[in-house]
Write an enzyme that holds these catalytic residues in place. Structure first.
Site, PDB file in Angstrom:
ATOM      1  N   THR A   1      -2.251  -5.659 -11.151  1.00 54.37           N
ATOM      2  CA  THR A   1      -2.262  -7.079 -11.467  1.00 54.37           C
ATOM      3  C   THR A   1      -2.181  -7.301 -12.967  1.00 54.37           C
ATOM      4  OG1 THR A   1      -3.930  -7.206  -9.740  1.00 54.37           O
ATOM      5  CG2 THR A   1      -3.475  -9.225 -10.954  1.00 54.37           C
TER       6      THR A   1
ATOM      7  N   ARG B   1      -1.164 -13.184  -6.290  1.00 57.32           N
ATOM      8  CA  ARG B   1      -1.126 -12.666  -7.662  1.00 57.32           C
ATOM      9  C   ARG B   1       0.286 -12.266  -8.091  1.00 57.32           C
ATOM     10  NH1 ARG B   1      -5.374  -8.151  -6.171  1.00 57.32           N
ATOM     11  NH2 ARG B   1      -4.250  -8.490  -4.215  1.00 57.32           N
TER      12      ARG B   1
ATOM     13  N   HIS C   1       3.898  -3.527  -3.955  1.00 55.45           N
ATOM     14  CA  HIS C   1       2.545  -3.922  -3.543  1.00 55.45           C
ATOM     15  C   HIS C   1       2.671  -5.058  -2.534  1.00 55.45           C
ATOM     16  CE1 HIS C   1      -1.566  -5.680  -4.032  1.00 55.45           C
ATOM     17  NE2 HIS C   1      -0.886  -6.799  -3.853  1.00 55.45           N
TER      18      HIS C   1
ATOM     19  N   GLY D   1      -7.772  -3.370 -12.267  1.00 53.20           N
ATOM     20  CA  GLY D   1      -8.781  -4.429 -12.276  1.00 53.20           C
ATOM     21  C   GLY D   1      -8.542  -5.515 -13.286  1.00 53.20           C
ATOM     22  N   GLY D   2      -9.614  -6.144 -13.686  1.00 50.76           N
ATOM     23  CA  GLY D   2      -9.541  -7.269 -14.604  1.00 50.76           C
ATOM     24  C   GLY D   2      -9.372  -8.604 -13.903  1.00 50.76           C
ATOM     25  N   GLU D   3      -9.473  -8.611 -12.573  1.00 48.82           N
ATOM     26  CA  GLU D   3      -9.167  -9.842 -11.838  1.00 48.82           C
ATOM     27  C   GLU D   3     -10.330 -10.829 -11.769  1.00 48.82           C
ATOM     28  OE1 GLU D   3      -7.862  -7.124  -9.048  1.00 48.82           O
ATOM     29  OE2 GLU D   3      -5.937  -8.089  -8.713  1.00 48.82           O
TER      30      GLU D   3
ATOM     31  N   HIS E   1      -4.317   4.106 -10.297  1.00 49.27           N
ATOM     32  CA  HIS E   1      -4.367   3.334 -11.542  1.00 49.27           C
ATOM     33  C   HIS E   1      -4.978   4.213 -12.632  1.00 49.27           C
ATOM     34  CE1 HIS E   1      -3.002  -0.409  -9.680  1.00 49.27           C
ATOM     35  NE2 HIS E   1      -3.610   0.070  -8.609  1.00 49.27           N
TER      36      HIS E   1
ATOM     37  N   ASP F   1      -4.992   4.554  -4.283  1.00 48.39           N
ATOM     38  CA  ASP F   1      -5.292   3.364  -5.092  1.00 48.39           C
ATOM     39  C   ASP F   1      -6.466   3.658  -6.035  1.00 48.39           C
ATOM     40  OD1 ASP F   1      -4.579   0.864  -5.969  1.00 48.39           O
ATOM     41  OD2 ASP F   1      -5.179  -0.205  -4.163  1.00 48.39           O
TER      42      ASP F   1
ATOM     43  N   HIS G   1       0.186  -0.325   0.803  1.00 44.87           N
ATOM     44  CA  HIS G   1      -0.912  -1.123   1.392  1.00 44.87           C
ATOM     45  C   HIS G   1      -0.509  -1.658   2.784  1.00 44.87           C
ATOM     46  CE1 HIS G   1      -2.061  -0.885  -2.749  1.00 44.87           C
ATOM     47  NE2 HIS G   1      -1.559  -2.022  -3.157  1.00 44.87           N
TER      48      HIS G   1
END
Ligand code: ZN
Length: 391
Positions: A102, A166, A198, A71-73, A66, A286, A227
């Protein structure tokens, strides 16, 4: 042209070549052989580096990071900042593919392309996939095919999420449409043209991909699940898909004691021991992504951040377990180059990019050459990104 003579390297190309001298110039490997002085290689202005038998590997290819920060979840304050240059180079990573995750809502493909271009300006080999977790796919031009055809940085699409709370809960037809756009974009350009998927923890696992392979004409290599080691049952499903022609990607994330997941080193050994095709497995970091742990209500209970260093740590774990370098190294180098169609990366070969990671006796990254320039010497970053603190 300044050239560099690297003497007495124990070279893994990734196959074991033994002790070699290497001559690098113009960012590429110009010559490799047993003894440069005997071969009469005499070059002006040559830097000579003596490795005394230390191991020289192709630089690692990290197919999933990334770059803009993921993030931001758990709210806007949990958006992870961008990953600076030396976080990759210090970890032996010389090529990287960026993804949005996400959050393809507050982050965009525009930001991702600019971040790729910034890392390229600083010397890293960088690309990206267009899109993110969701449908409709977040693109720059309005179409996945056009993004791959016209935007140099984009080589595929993803990480589109399936079997995850998600995700956009894509249907089979929706999945096939995105995969076909990626495939045709790849045909038009010679780029990877893959749909990087994903996988979440959902019980549907890889059933959507199995259905896609059963009913469509698309080659299996277009479907690239990542993953796969996050659940042991999912991992078994991925092994079966590798036999059908998919490249499958292990994530080097931390695994807790007793968790229903395999660590990356354990997953790679299980993959290779299973007799699945050795060339169709990769490991990615990741890096820059957040690693949220959700409770039963779908709330974030705890948050970790992935790091590009997890690739080198995984290789080290494999070597400490007594694995031969040439058995495990392709998953970090040549396999990813083949899937991603990065033709001059992932191997030590004349004419290929001089991207090398050198290990010390403790299996740690000591030196990194990127495009013929030393970015890391003796564990210290010699070149840093624009806004990194200089030590
Ligand atoms: Zn992901």
């Amino acid at each position: 042209m300044t050239t560099c003579l690297i003497r007495n390297a124990n070279v893994f190309a990734p196959e074991a070549l033994g002790r070699r001298d290497l001559v690098v110039g113009g960012g590429k490997l110009l010559w490799i052989g047993e003894d440069a002085s005997k071969a009469g290689i005499g070059l002006p202005e040559t830097d000579v580096i003596e490795l005394q038998g230390r191991r020289l590997l192709p630089g690692f290819i990290d197919g999933h990071a990334h770059l803009t920060g993921g993030g931001g979840e758990a709210g806007a304050h949990t958006r992870v900042p961008p990953v600076p240059l030396s976080r990759f180079t210090l970890a032996g990573v010389t090529s990287v593919v960026g993804v949005l995750g996400t959050d393809d809502t507050t982050r965009s493909p525009r930001d991702l392309v600019a971040t790729v271009n910034g890392l390229r300006n600083e010397g890293l080999n960088a690309w990206a996939h267009t899109g993110g977790y969701h449908l409709p796919v977040a693109t720059l031009t309005g179409s996945v095919r056009d993004d791959i055809a016209f935007i140099d940085a984009f080589i595929g699409v993803g990480e589109l999420a399936i079997c995850d709370h998600r995700s956009s809960q894509p249907t089979l037809d929706e999945l096939l449409r995105v995969a076909s756009d990626a495939h045709v974009g790849g045909l038009l350009t010679g780029k990877a043209g893959i749909l990087h998927l994903h996988l979440g923890d959902g019980p549907r696992g890889l059933s959507l991909v199995r259905e896609a392979l059963a009913i469509s004409e698309l080659p299996a290599r277009v479907f690239n699940p990542t993953h796969i080691n996050r659940r042991k049952g999912l991992f078994e499903e991925a092994l079966a898909l590798a036999h059908q022609g998919c490249w499958v990607d292990i994530t080097a994330f931390p695994v807790d004691e007793g968790e229903d997941a395999w660590t990356a080193d354990e997953a790679l050994l299980r993959y290779l021991d299973s007799g699945a095709p050795a060339g169709r497995v990769t490991i990615s970091s990741d890096g820059g992504g957040c690693l949220p742990h959700f409770d039963a209500e779908g709330r974030v209970a705890r948050m970790d951040v992935g790091s590009p260093s997890s690739l080198a740590e995984t290789l080290r774990a494999l070597l400490l377990r007594g694995q031969p370098m040439e058995r495990v190294l392709p998953a970090f180098t040549s396999n990813a180059a083949d899937l991603l169609r990065l033709r001059d990366k992932g191997r030590v070969a004349v004419g290929a990019a001089a991207d090398y990671t050198i290990l010390d006796e403790e299996h740690r990254v000591s030196d990194v050459m990127l495009g013929g320039r030393w970015h890391v010497r003796a564990g210290e970053a010699k070149i840093r990104g624009m806004f990194e603190e200089s030590r």
